[in-house]
Design a protein around this motif. Sequence first.
Motif, PDB file in Angstrom:
ATOM      1  N   VAL A  63       0.878  -1.217   0.072  1.00 60.59           N
ATOM      2  CA  VAL A  63       0.148   0.007  -0.112  1.00 60.59           C
ATOM      3  C   VAL A  63       0.840   1.160  -0.076  1.00 60.59           C
ATOM      4  N   SER A  64       0.482   2.107  -0.932  1.00 65.95           N
ATOM      5  CA  SER A  64       1.355   3.445  -0.890  1.00 65.95           C
ATOM      6  C   SER A  64       0.271   4.560  -0.378  1.00 65.95           C
ATOM      7  N   PRO A  65       0.620   5.491   0.288  1.00 68.68           N
ATOM      8  CA  PRO A  65      -0.310   6.614   0.911  1.00 68.68           C
ATOM      9  C   PRO A  65      -0.792   7.483  -0.138  1.00 68.68           C
ATOM     10  N   GLY A  66      -2.160   7.909   0.210  1.00 72.95           N
ATOM     11  CA  GLY A  66      -2.723   8.944  -0.724  1.00 72.95           C
ATOM     12  C   GLY A  66      -3.716   7.934  -1.603  1.00 72.95           C
ATOM     13  N   GLY A  76       2.488  16.564 -14.429  1.00 75.03           N
ATOM     14  CA  GLY A  76       2.759  15.797 -13.028  1.00 75.03           C
ATOM     15  C   GLY A  76       3.380  14.319 -12.982  1.00 75.03           C
ATOM     16  N   VAL A  77       2.663  13.623 -13.783  1.00 76.53           N
ATOM     17  CA  VAL A  77       3.039  12.183 -14.143  1.00 76.53           C
ATOM     18  C   VAL A  77       4.311  12.289 -14.732  1.00 76.53           C
ATOM     19  N   VAL A  81       8.011  10.510 -13.918  1.00 78.98           N
ATOM     20  CA  VAL A  81       8.836   9.552 -14.647  1.00 78.98           C
ATOM     21  C   VAL A  81      10.303  10.156 -14.830  1.00 78.98           C
ATOM     22  N   ARG A  82      10.361  11.499 -14.931  1.00 81.29           N
ATOM     23  CA  ARG A  82      11.843  11.865 -15.043  1.00 81.29           C
ATOM     24  C   ARG A  82      12.494  11.740 -13.965  1.00 81.29           C
ATOM     25  N   TYR A  93      10.422   3.847  -5.457  1.00 82.92           N
ATOM     26  CA  TYR A  93       9.005   3.336  -6.158  1.00 82.92           C
ATOM     27  C   TYR A  93       7.792   3.723  -5.325  1.00 82.92           C
ATOM     28  N   ALA A  94       7.954   3.792  -3.986  1.00 81.05           N
ATOM     29  CA  ALA A  94       6.814   4.300  -3.130  1.00 81.05           C
ATOM     30  C   ALA A  94       6.534   5.651  -3.423  1.00 81.05           C
ATOM     31  N   GLY A  95       7.528   6.444  -3.495  1.00 79.07           N
ATOM     32  CA  GLY A  95       7.536   8.021  -3.571  1.00 79.07           C
ATOM     33  C   GLY A  95       7.030   8.376  -4.914  1.00 79.07           C
ATOM     34  N   PHE A  96       7.390   7.563  -6.080  1.00 82.06           N
ATOM     35  CA  PHE A  96       6.833   7.665  -7.377  1.00 82.06           C
ATOM     36  C   PHE A  96       5.479   7.201  -7.415  1.00 82.06           C
ATOM     37  N   SER A  97       4.916   6.168  -6.797  1.00 84.80           N
ATOM     38  CA  SER A  97       3.435   5.971  -6.609  1.00 84.80           C
ATOM     39  C   SER A  97       2.662   7.120  -6.107  1.00 84.80           C
ATOM     40  N   GLU A  98       3.253   7.269  -4.862  1.00 87.32           N
ATOM     41  CA  GLU A  98       2.604   8.564  -4.189  1.00 87.32           C
ATOM     42  C   GLU A  98       2.491   9.601  -5.092  1.00 87.32           C
TER      43      GLU A  98
END
Length: 133
Positions: A63-66, A76-77, A81-82, A93-98
């Motif tokens: 689970v990722s937050p938010g 923003g996406v 990616v960058r 990856y958790a930060g990316f997903s959030e």
Amino acid sequence: MDAEHIAIAKTCLEAAHDGSLSFPEIVGRLIGAGFEGYTVDYRANCQTYYLPSGDQVTLPMPVSPGAVEAAFDAEGVERMVRWAQSGAADYTYAGFSEGAKKAGCAGYLVSFSGRRVVYFGRTAETHVEHFPS
């Protein structure tokens, strides 16, 4: 799907989340095992891996937050990616997903043969990223 393919998919999923393999390394392993792509679904909190035969396996993600924001922000996406492509020491990856969910990304489809990732929002808006050459 056979146990070997499921084990490879699980290993790649875990490696994305613990940072032990990069996206290109994960893609290489999945292609080497014969997968044609996968889908990440942030709302269902799962990833589905596909073989060309039509076989698939769906695995739960950590689970990722938010929550996924209602408005899709393609810029923003793209920023997320960058960041992922930059090799920055602070990337996770958790930060990316959030961050992707904050940008309204409900999930994404990775196509190995198409050499692209299609990010999509809750209203089916999309942002396409081609694999680097």
